[in-house]
Enzyme design. Sequence first.
Site, PDB file in Angstrom:
ATOM      1  N   CYS A   7      26.093  13.551  58.217  1.00 22.57           N
ATOM      2  CA  CYS A   7      26.425  13.456  56.791  1.00 22.57           C
ATOM      3  C   CYS A   7      27.253  12.188  56.598  1.00 22.57           C
ATOM      4  O   CYS A   7      27.300  11.330  57.486  1.00 22.57           O
ATOM      5  CB  CYS A   7      27.128  14.714  56.288  1.00 22.57           C
ATOM      6  SG  CYS A   7      28.718  15.074  57.046  1.00 22.57           S
ATOM      7  N   ARG A  13      29.839  18.738  55.651  1.00 27.65           N
ATOM      8  CA  ARG A  13      28.512  19.337  55.845  1.00 27.65           C
ATOM      9  C   ARG A  13      28.045  19.348  57.305  1.00 27.65           C
ATOM     10  O   ARG A  13      27.635  20.392  57.820  1.00 27.65           O
ATOM     11  CB  ARG A  13      27.465  18.588  54.991  1.00 27.65           C
ATOM     12  CG  ARG A  13      27.625  18.814  53.510  1.00 27.65           C
ATOM     13  CD  ARG A  13      26.822  17.820  52.692  1.00 27.65           C
ATOM     14  NE  ARG A  13      27.375  16.481  52.794  1.00 27.65           N
ATOM     15  CZ  ARG A  13      26.876  15.392  52.198  1.00 27.65           C
ATOM     16  NH1 ARG A  13      25.795  15.525  51.455  1.00 27.65           N
ATOM     17  NH2 ARG A  13      27.454  14.225  52.332  1.00 27.65           N
ATOM     18  N   ASP A 123      27.118  17.212  48.374  1.00 28.15           N
ATOM     19  CA  ASP A 123      28.401  16.950  49.024  1.00 28.15           C
ATOM     20  C   ASP A 123      29.477  17.829  48.380  1.00 28.15           C
ATOM     21  O   ASP A 123      29.746  17.703  47.192  1.00 28.15           O
ATOM     22  CB  ASP A 123      28.740  15.464  48.837  1.00 28.15           C
ATOM     23  CG  ASP A 123      29.908  15.035  49.690  1.00 28.15           C
ATOM     24  OD1 ASP A 123      30.596  15.915  50.243  1.00 28.15           O
ATOM     25  OD2 ASP A 123      30.132  13.822  49.801  1.00 28.15           O
TER      26      ASP A 123
END
Length: 150
Positions: A7, A13, A123
């Site tokens: 990420c 994440r 996000d």
Amino acid sequence: MTILMVCLGNICRSPLAEGILLQKIKMAGLNWQVDSAGTNGFHVHEAPHYLSQSVAKKKGIDISNQLCRRFVPEDFDRFDKIYAMAGDVLDEMKQISGKKFISQKAELLLNVVYPGENRDIPDPWYGPEAGYYKVFEMIDEACEILIKQL
Ligand code: 4NP
């Protein structure tokens, strides 16, 4: 199999993706290796975000020992598959990797669930705790399918 989850920050994440896939690998009795990395390198050597840690913990997964690292071109030598959490991450992976980029190894994680749709895992960094639960569920579903496919 060696799998890398990527990420932007490697604190929200992809640490969840690493922890979730590792747990499923363990439960399946497989001997795969999993790691995670971030493209922006802003949080190198930091532990995952406290909300990623707490959401994972509530689901029985401990990600507190993970440490942020930056994605490097040589990751294409080390890993069989590299999953990006979103399109902007995949773009940055291409920029960072240059000639090392191998398109057959790189894939958006949600394309495992929705082939060819190029969907992003949002996000959760700027948002409330609920976003982290949503992201957990999206990654969990993808990893469940991924482990069966591979
Ligand atoms: P992640 O979230 O990519 O899921 O780890 C982010 C965390 C930090 C930043 C960006 C995204 N940052 O710019 O610091």
